[in-house]
Design an enzyme around this catalytic site. Structure first.
Site, PDB file in Angstrom:
ATOM      1  N   ASP A 260       0.857  -1.187   0.000  1.00 32.10           N
ATOM      2  CA  ASP A 260       0.000   0.000   0.000  1.00 32.10           C
ATOM      3  C   ASP A 260       0.896   1.241   0.000  1.00 32.10           C
ATOM      4  O   ASP A 260       1.440   1.621   1.037  1.00 32.10           O
ATOM      5  CB  ASP A 260      -0.916   0.013   1.244  1.00 32.10           C
TER       6      ASP A 260
ATOM      7  N   LYS B 151      -6.817   3.314  -3.634  1.00 31.71           N
ATOM      8  CA  LYS B 151      -7.213   3.342  -2.230  1.00 31.71           C
ATOM      9  C   LYS B 151      -7.369   4.789  -1.787  1.00 31.71           C
ATOM     10  O   LYS B 151      -6.577   5.652  -2.173  1.00 31.71           O
ATOM     11  CB  LYS B 151      -6.136   2.613  -1.413  1.00 31.71           C
TER      12      LYS B 151
ATOM     13  N   LYS C  56     -10.132   0.143  -2.667  1.00 30.17           N
ATOM     14  CA  LYS C  56     -10.050  -0.003  -1.218  1.00 30.17           C
ATOM     15  C   LYS C  56     -10.336   1.321  -0.525  1.00 30.17           C
ATOM     16  O   LYS C  56      -9.465   2.186  -0.465  1.00 30.17           O
ATOM     17  CB  LYS C  56      -8.668  -0.531  -0.812  1.00 30.17           C
TER      18      LYS C  56
END
Lengths: 302, 491
Positions: free
Chosen positions: A139, A202, A238
């Site tokens: 991430d 995300k 996400k």
């Protein structure tokens, strides 16, 4: 020489904020009951990236969270595991070991998370460190300063470089939408990241408020849809931070279902970055099974 | 991202996660087996003793019998209204009038759930709409006009506004309670009394409103509600004791009314049909525009006089818009109107369903390329799939005539001049919609489109403070806002 097909991100698709908010409020009128609720809650549980990202994290805490990830609530049978745990690079090894054989993935934040205020070199080392210790997913955060400056090529190259460093690990690109200020910027960042090779996009680090919101997530889901139709490539989504109730989990799921359809209704393509969401989902699932709510003390707080 | 990759498999909306039924409960509502006429503050039997059935279009089952008013019944209602105007309402100090109207507004809010359920049972619209749109807007209309009641001298300074007397009001079946509110609230606020006729397929919420008005203590005869079909309406229009006619409905009936009151001094407002142009430019926020198209044509099964039923898409984005529209249509849930998840409910009546199906046939015969969503329709009740006609032409009947159903015609255009000409090339002029990110383009179009209401980057938005009404064969006079007071006043 063949020309690279990179679009001009200054001309990204326009977003109307009022329309987005209206659409979101319409999703939220959906009434999810009975078997569809149970199915939805189990899906939400299976999509959670159980997260701990604190300076005071210990190996013990990470290990305990890993057990919770693989055994969300053994008192109730038929539950899925969560999708992944999400930790700092230094904890990847511990988590990997704790989760061996469970099918739960290990995600690591990287690239000088959460601010991203470091050099390309450091960010690459950060990423490689996590991958070498077994991270299945990375991430990363984008350089918001460069993005807001309009230096899209910088951000594009940054994402592409990290993607390369990931090897086979799947890359989630965090925009920190709370710092991007407009939905048009969110859309632009989405297009940019997907073209640069993101496997997931995300919303947030969870360190800045507002974190994930439904309007921001809808803009990103629409970007994923348009990217899919343009290229045939699926990209995951996400939302992270601020989603703590089963009800809002289901609302996000409705939005996903009605924007991208059935193919995205799996933890391969959708994740919730959350820590307290899991227990609220579990509480609702127990309630659906037994007809009564149990107090928080019946659910392990890991 | 403008180019579409044609080899890509379309998104899959047909499997995955089905929503379990979530029906709104009807246990809490009370309905009589038989409804009488509301005249002079009381429910009275019709003189001839005739009744008709009102049915639930989603189940085809009878809900109640409703009285049919003839000329004599209408005459009784008009004389009750006249008496109430002369003796009580016309003389009442305006702040007192306002109190009554506020009370009606509050009572509608208190009973909103009951009204929503009955509206959905009687008319077929999804409970989501009657709960979130129809009933709250109806209450808001009363609130809004209650506020004007004692401020008419400020609304029209130095013009000495005065009421007209008795207003005869005839309303349609697409928004039964909301249209009653649009008619009654401004009439009462300006000091007029009312004889109102709801549509014969949807009389129940108006009759529940009559109960509410009785319970509110509004003086007898100020509001009279008489039920029946066209003949009852004709009796109201033809009655010499009526000072003003307000009609919302079809253009054909509107023309008849205008003919029949020619030569009398009755004042008239007409809100009639429409065939709105909904224009999408290439620089629009496309994803939100698609949502606007859906709201424009599929809201209330397309039974909306201002429905955006003629879609004009700039050719450079046409393929993309149509693809997105098709995807979105797959996610529309068609079925039981009482289910909280239903997006498109039942067509209001068998006759209307036949009209819509007739137009779909006409469209096919004209060579329009038809597209319908893959949803299944319930076995019983009157339902119609959301329908598109691609490649429509300006000379197609489905483009020229009002269908009043979930049927959208799609035309493409290249230049602004072309789209303005096509948009205005229609006998109607009620509403229009424009989608573009460019403000100057919006103002250019809003000043050149001949339509009473034009929405920019949204569609089907209503507010009591905003005037509503048409040009050309869409009628004249405005309802809502300050303008909505004028048709009920002399100066």
């Amino acid at each position: 020489m063949a020309q690279l097909q990179i679009p001009d991100f200054r001309k990204s698709t326009i977003v109307d904020q009022v329309g987005i908010e209206e659409r979101v409020s319409r999703f939220n009128t959906r009434s999810i009951k009975k078997e569809s609720k149970v199915k939805g809650l189990k899906l939400v549980l299976s999509m959670i990236d159980l997260t701990t990202l604190e300076g005071k994290d210990t190996e013990g805490k990470v290990k305990q969270m890993c057990y919770k990830a693989a055994h969300p609530h053994d008192a109730l049978s038929g539950l899925p595991t969560v999708a992944a745990v999400c930790v700092y690079p230094t904890m990847v090894g511990t988590a990997k070991q704790a989760l061996a054989g469970t099918g739960v993935k290990v995600a690591s934040v990287s690239t000088a998370f959460p601010s991203g205020q470091s050099t390309r070199q450091v960010k690459l080392l950060d990423t490689k460190f996590a991958v070498e210790h077994g991270a299945d997913e990375i991430d990363m955060v984008i350089s918001r300063g460069e993005f807001l400056k309009g230096n899209y090529a910088f951000v594009f190259d940054e994402i592409a470089a990290i993607k390369e460093a990931c090897g086979t690990a799947r890359l989630k690109v965090i925009f920190e939408t709370g710092e991007l200020s407009t939905l048009d910027n969110v859309r632009r960042a989405s297009e940019l990241a997907m073209h640069a090779g993101a496997d997931f996009i995300k919303t947030s680090t969870g360190k800045i408020s507002p974190a994930a919101t439904m309007p921001v997530t809808l803009v990103m889901l629409e970007a994923i849809r348009d990217f899919y139709y343009a290229t045939g490539k699926m990209v995951g989504m996400k939302p992270a931070g601020g989603i703590s109730t089963a009800k809002s989990g289901l609302q996000y799921l409705v939005m996903l279902h009605e924007t991208l359809g059935a193919d995205w209704l799996t933890n391969k393509w959708f994740r919730f970055g959350a820590s307290s969401l899991a227990n609220d989902v579990l509480m609702q699932l127990v309630k659906e099974k037994t007809g009564v709510y149990q107090s928080k003390e019946y659910f392990s707080a890991d | 991202m403008k180019k579409k990759n044609t080899s890509v498999k379309p998104l899959n909306f047909t499997s995955g996660w089905e929503y379990a039924p979530a029906p709104e409960s009807a246990d809490h509502i009370h309905l009589e087996k038989q409804y009488e006429l509301f005249i002079d503050g009381k429910f009275v039997k019709p003189g001839k003793g005739k009744y008709f059935d009102t049915i639930n279009p989603a189940t085809e089952k009878k809900i109640a019998s409703v009285a049919e008013a003839d000329e004599q019944d209408v005459a009784k209602a008009v004389s009750a209204a006249r008496k109430a105007y002369d003796k009580v309402w016309g003389r009442m100090p305006a702040p007192e009038r306002a109190k009554y109207i506020f009370r009606i507004a509050r009572m509608i809010q208190e009973r909103s759930r009951e009204f929503a359920v009955i509206e959905t049972m009687d008319g077929g619209k999804p409970i989501r709409e009657s709960r979130d749109i129809d009933i709250p807007l109806a209450a808001n209309h009363f609130f809004y006009y209650a506020g004007w009641a004692d401020k008419l001298n400020y609304a029209f300074p130095n013009q000495q506004p005065a009421p007209l007397g008795v207003a005869g009001q005839i309303i349609p079946w697409n928004f039964p309670l909301l249209m009653a509110a649009w008619k009654i609230a401004p009439a009462l606020a300006t000091g007029n009394t009312v004889v109102l006729k709801p549509a014969e397929t949807t009389p129940l919420t108006a009759l529940k409103l009559a109960e509410l008005i009785r319970d509110s203590g509004l003086p007898d005869g100020v509001v009279n509600i008489v039920t029946g079909a066209g003949r009852t309406g004709a009796a109201i229009v033809g009655h010499p004791g009526i000072d003003k006619i307000a009609f919302t409905g079809s253009t054909d009936v509107g023309k008849l009314i205008q003919k029949s009151i020619a030569g009398t001094d009755k004042k008239l407002t007409l809100e009639l049909g429409g065939k709105a142009a909904h224009i999408i430019f290439e620089d629009a926020p496309i994803n939100q525009a698609v949502e606007g198209i859906v709201n424009g044509i599929f809201f209330n099964q397309g039974h909306v006089c201002c429905a955006g039923s003629r879609l004009f898409v700039q050719e450079s984005v046409a393929d993309m818009v149509i693809q997105k529209l098709k995807d979105r249509m797959e996610t529309l849930i068609v079925g039981d109107p009482m289910d909280k998840n239903t997006d498109i409910g039942a067509i209001n009546s068998k006759e209307q369903l036949q009209t819509i199906l007739k137009y779909i046939e006409i469209g096919k015969n004209e060579g329009g390329e038809i597209y319908q969503s893959s949803c299944a329709l319930p076995g019983k009740g009157y339902f119609c799939k959301p329908t598109l006609f691609l490649n429509s032409s300006q000379s197609h009947r489905i483009v020229q005539e009002e269908i009043f159903g979930p049927v959208l015609t799609i035309q493409t255009f290249r230049t602004i001049e072309e789209v303005i000409e096509k948009a205005n090339n229609i006998p109607y002029g009620l509403s229009a919609g424009v989608w573009t990110d460019k403000g100057s383009k919006i103002f250019n179009l809003t000043s050149r489109l001949r339509a009473g209401v034009i929405w920019a980057n949204t569609y089907n938005k209503f507010d009591p403070a905003s005037p509503f009404g048409g040009y050309k064969e869409s009628g004249f006079g405005r309802e809502g806002g300050l303008h909505g007071l004028m048709p009920y006043l002399k100066f």
